[in-house]
Each structure stands twice: as C-alpha cells, then as structure tokens.
Design an enzyme around this catalytic site. Structure first.
Site, short mmCIF file in Angstrom:
data_model
loop_
_atom_site.label_atom_id
_atom_site.label_comp_id
_atom_site.label_asym_id
_atom_site.label_seq_id
_atom_site.Cartn_x
_atom_site.Cartn_y
_atom_site.Cartn_z
N HIS A 1 0.77 -1.19 0.36
CA HIS A 1 -0.04 0.25 -0.07
C HIS A 1 0.59 1.19 0.01
O HIS A 1 1.88 1.49 0.12
CB HIS A 1 -0.83 -0.24 1.46
CG HIS A 1 -2.06 1.17 1.68
ND1 HIS A 1 -1.63 2.64 1.55
CD2 HIS A 1 -3.58 0.89 1.16
CE1 HIS A 1 -2.69 2.49 1.45
NE2 HIS A 1 -3.38 2.45 0.20
N GLU B 1 -3.67 3.17 -7.36
CA GLU B 1 -3.89 3.97 -6.61
C GLU B 1 -3.17 4.90 -6.82
O GLU B 1 -1.76 4.96 -5.94
CB GLU B 1 -4.60 3.97 -4.72
CG GLU B 1 -5.40 2.55 -4.47
CD GLU B 1 -5.45 2.36 -3.39
OE1 GLU B 1 -6.48 3.08 -2.55
OE2 GLU B 1 -4.23 2.34 -2.49
#
Length: 229
Positions: free
Chosen positions: A100, A148
C-alpha cells in the site's frame, strides 16, 4: 484459493480500515458487520482489511473475507515486531494487502509475500501507483492489483474521473502480462457514480477507505457505492 472464498460474479469492494479510530476495536466490528449486511443485501462482494490487532475479532464476527493490511517478508523466528503470514492466517485473515502507498515494500519482498500467500492458499492484493508498476506487479502473479495514484488517496477526487487513463491503461497492461490477475482501482472513490465509472473503465472492483469510514452513515455510503453496479 479465490474459489475457496466463494466470491460472486460481481465487482468486489475492499474496505481498508487503515488506522482510523472510527474503524478500531468495537467500531471495527460494527463497520465489518455493516459490510457483511450490505454484501448480503446487494449481492456485491465485500472484503475488509482491519488493523492487525482486530483481525481475530473481526474474522470471528463476519462471513465476508477479512484481509491483513500488511504482511512482512519473513519466516518464523527472530523477527521482533514483524507480521508473520501464518499468524495472520491463524487470526482469520483470508489474505493481505501488499505494498500500500502508506506501507511501501521492496520488489523482492512483494514477490516473497505473493509466493507465501500462494503457499498458504491466501489472497494477495498488490497496490500500485501507475500503469507501469501495475504491469510489473501483475507479472508476479497476485490475485489482484489495485492501482491508486497516491496524490488522489483521501482526496475525495476519484481516479475514475481525474485520471481515467490510469484505469484503462492498467487493465490493458494486465491483460497483456497476466490475464488471470484482476484489476481494482482506488484513490478518491466514494460514491456510486465513482464505482460505476471505475467498472465501466474495466476495473473489477475498488479499494477504498475514508469515503466510507468517515461518512456520517457508513451503511448509507456503502449502499450508495454499490447502487449502480
């Protein structure tokens, strides 16, 4: 491994609880239960990624897949403070987020964790930030890649509107590299229009956090999110 999770033939929503107080402890249970209820009511796949200390209690309370937010590239032994894959599995995790933007990993460690997930028959979701890194991640064979753009995370500006070419480019790149890998998108996704746009662009689901967790009514926000797919 994905077959064991009994995912439906619908888009998937993965809600990352991050470290918000609104998604910690008892509130993590409440939020996960809401996700489970919405999954039952709408038929849309839901998964949650609570904080590590909440993995066991959340996985005991819901039927939807529960993911770890991170797993370290370590075997059992002298690795104080590390998150062990087997420990996450035994706490009820069905898989993990990997790399992430708030928990970056080196390439070799990403590959290690993906391989460990396969060995343990757990789900791997590798987060990426652009088309090139998405293609590279797909070559490692995870179950999902979630693209993302970091500048849009938590912004309220959906990637499906601000940078739609990131989604379409990622989908095209993954199809060429490894068509078995599913593409998700995240960053700024919070409404039904956002998710519909992402799916229309080729994504098979979304990874999101604050748009649901910090909403006045997470349940209403989730219902709106999946209302148009």
């Amino acid at each position: 491994m994905l077959e064991d999770l009994e995912l439906k033939d619908t888009p998937i929503v993965i809600l990352n609880f991050k470290t918000y107080l609104e998604s910690t402890g008892e509130r993590a249970l409440e939020l996960a239960s809401i996700c489970g209820d919405v999954a039952d009511e709408t038929g849309v796949n839901m998964a949650v990624a609570p904080q590590h200390m909440d993995l066991h209690r959340v996985s005991d309370a819901v039927e939807i897949p529960v993911l770890a937010q991170h797993i370290d590239a370590v075997d059992a032994g002298g690795h104080t403070g590390s998150i062990l894959a087997e420990c996450a599995r035994d706490a009820g995790a069905a898989g993990t987020l990997i790399n992430h933007s708030e928990k970056r990993m080196q390439l070799a460690d990403i590959e290690w964790v993906i391989s460990r997930m396969k060995e343990l028959e757990m789900m791997s979701v590798v987060c990426t930030n652009n088309v090139m890194t998405t293609a590279a991640a797909a070559a490692l064979g995870p179950d999902f890649v979630a693209v993302e753009p970091p500048e849009l995370i938590g912004s309220g500006i959906p990637v499906s509107r601000a940078e739609p070419e990131v989604i379409t480019g990622s989908v095209d790149a993954v199809k060429k590299v490894n068509p078995e890998v599913s593409v998700l998108c995240g960053a700024g996704i919070s409404t039904g229009d956002d998710m519909k746009a992402a799916v229309d662009l080729g994504a098979e689901g979304v990874l999101l956090a604050s748009g649901i967790i910090l909403a006045d009514s997470p349940r209403d926000a989730l219902l709106d999110l999946v209302s148009k797919v």
